[in-house]
Enzyme design. Sequence first.
Site, PDB file in Angstrom:
ATOM      1  N   ASP A  55      -3.182  -0.556   4.875  1.00 52.77           N
ATOM      2  CA  ASP A  55      -3.581  -1.263   5.113  1.00 52.77           C
ATOM      3  C   ASP A  55      -2.461  -2.180   6.171  1.00 52.77           C
ATOM      4  OD1 ASP A  55      -1.851  -0.957   3.228  1.00 52.77           O
ATOM      5  OD2 ASP A  55      -2.637  -2.328   1.558  1.00 52.77           O
ATOM      6  N   SER A  56      -1.444  -1.235   6.535  1.00 50.12           N
ATOM      7  CA  SER A  56      -0.408  -1.820   7.051  1.00 50.12           C
ATOM      8  C   SER A  56      -0.457  -2.571   8.464  1.00 50.12           C
ATOM      9  CB  SER A  56       0.388  -0.438   7.639  1.00 50.12           C
ATOM     10  OG  SER A  56      -0.585   1.477   8.250  1.00 50.12           O
ATOM     11  N   ASP A 110      -7.619   3.184   3.110  1.00 53.79           N
ATOM     12  CA  ASP A 110      -6.898   2.404   2.179  1.00 53.79           C
ATOM     13  C   ASP A 110      -7.533   1.073   1.733  1.00 53.79           C
ATOM     14  OD1 ASP A 110      -4.376   3.090   1.296  1.00 53.79           O
ATOM     15  OD2 ASP A 110      -3.284   1.758   2.761  1.00 53.79           O
ATOM     16  N   LYS A 147      -7.888   5.666  -0.459  1.00 55.09           N
ATOM     17  CA  LYS A 147      -6.093   5.045  -0.961  1.00 55.09           C
ATOM     18  C   LYS A 147      -6.202   4.304  -1.534  1.00 55.09           C
ATOM     19  CE  LYS A 147      -2.465   5.087   1.546  1.00 55.09           C
ATOM     20  NZ  LYS A 147      -2.117   3.336   0.429  1.00 55.09           N
ATOM     21  N   GLU A 168      -3.225   2.033  -4.431  1.00 50.88           N
ATOM     22  CA  GLU A 168      -1.517   1.473  -5.275  1.00 50.88           C
ATOM     23  C   GLU A 168      -1.898   1.764  -6.444  1.00 50.88           C
ATOM     24  OE1 GLU A 168       0.865  -1.196  -2.807  1.00 50.88           O
ATOM     25  OE2 GLU A 168      -0.162  -0.019  -0.783  1.00 50.88           O
ATOM     26  N   GLU A 181       6.031   6.925  -2.010  1.00 52.77           N
ATOM     27  CA  GLU A 181       6.831   5.582  -0.879  1.00 52.77           C
ATOM     28  C   GLU A 181       7.947   5.613  -1.563  1.00 52.77           C
ATOM     29  OE1 GLU A 181       4.724   2.783   0.973  1.00 52.77           O
ATOM     30  OE2 GLU A 181       6.575   1.745   1.746  1.00 52.77           O
TER      31      GLU A 181
END
Length: 279
Positions: A49-50, A88, A118, A120, A186
């Site tokens: 999602d960057s 993501d 993925k 978070e 991270e």
Amino acid sequence: MSATARKTAPNAQDIRAQKGGVPLVSLTAYTTPMARLMDGHCDFVLVGDSVGMVLHGLSSTLGVTMEMMILHGQAVARGLDRAMLVIDMPFGSYEEDPAQAFRNAARLMAETGAGAVKLEGGVEMAETIRFLVKRGIPVMAHIGLTPQSINTLGGYKVQGRDDQAQAVLADAHAVADAGAFSVVLEKVPATLADRITAEVAIPTIGIGASAGCDGQILVVDDMLGFFTAFKPKFVKRYADLGPLAEAAIAEYAAEVRARSFPAAEHVFGDQAPAKGAKA
Ligand code: KIV
């Protein structure tokens, strides 16, 4: 098996089986041409999602939507044959409850062909991870600095220093016990990353963590020097392509203004060329 020797893409079990072996190689990608460049070198490619910050100019990842992820996921899928595609889950698409997470994870996988999602979060997402994995969705977890939570974390700070270390360790154990096939660490101290890598049975993928992790990931535009708004300490610039691209654009602009581009070899004559000659 090394990424260069492989003929077909690995799946989540293959990635998991590389725990403790040759380090896993991964980069983010958002477009077909970039995916093609990394396909023969990476074990998995993440549509992160960057993308919101790197390609869309957003100031954080919070504004990224399911539609953006699907569009970029489909583009990256077209460029991959040998690397696994992981995608993501964007902010707001999975946190509400496991059913919401399943609906959106299934959509991401069905519409992009990704082999895993993925998401978070640690202890607080363990129930959701378990729910997804039991229903056929391989999950890569992401703990430590979780950029979707910058508003509650208070910024992009190192996570797990001093008395925070136990909490990050507990997150790692929680996602591994819940069935995640790997976990991104991270921006955590190297000693903590090494401890997590030694204690959990799934591969750890470091970004700002430790060379002792089971694999590494970087944002491709960071390591190629295309994204220049800021450079985190953990980024190594393997090339500085941003300034090179700008210099090429400046040269083109100057040549257009001077009428030296297009030159004779770039324009077409009145008459069709003889058979076999260049158009
Ligand atoms: O969105 C992303 O690019 C990521 C990587 C930094 C791991 O989550």
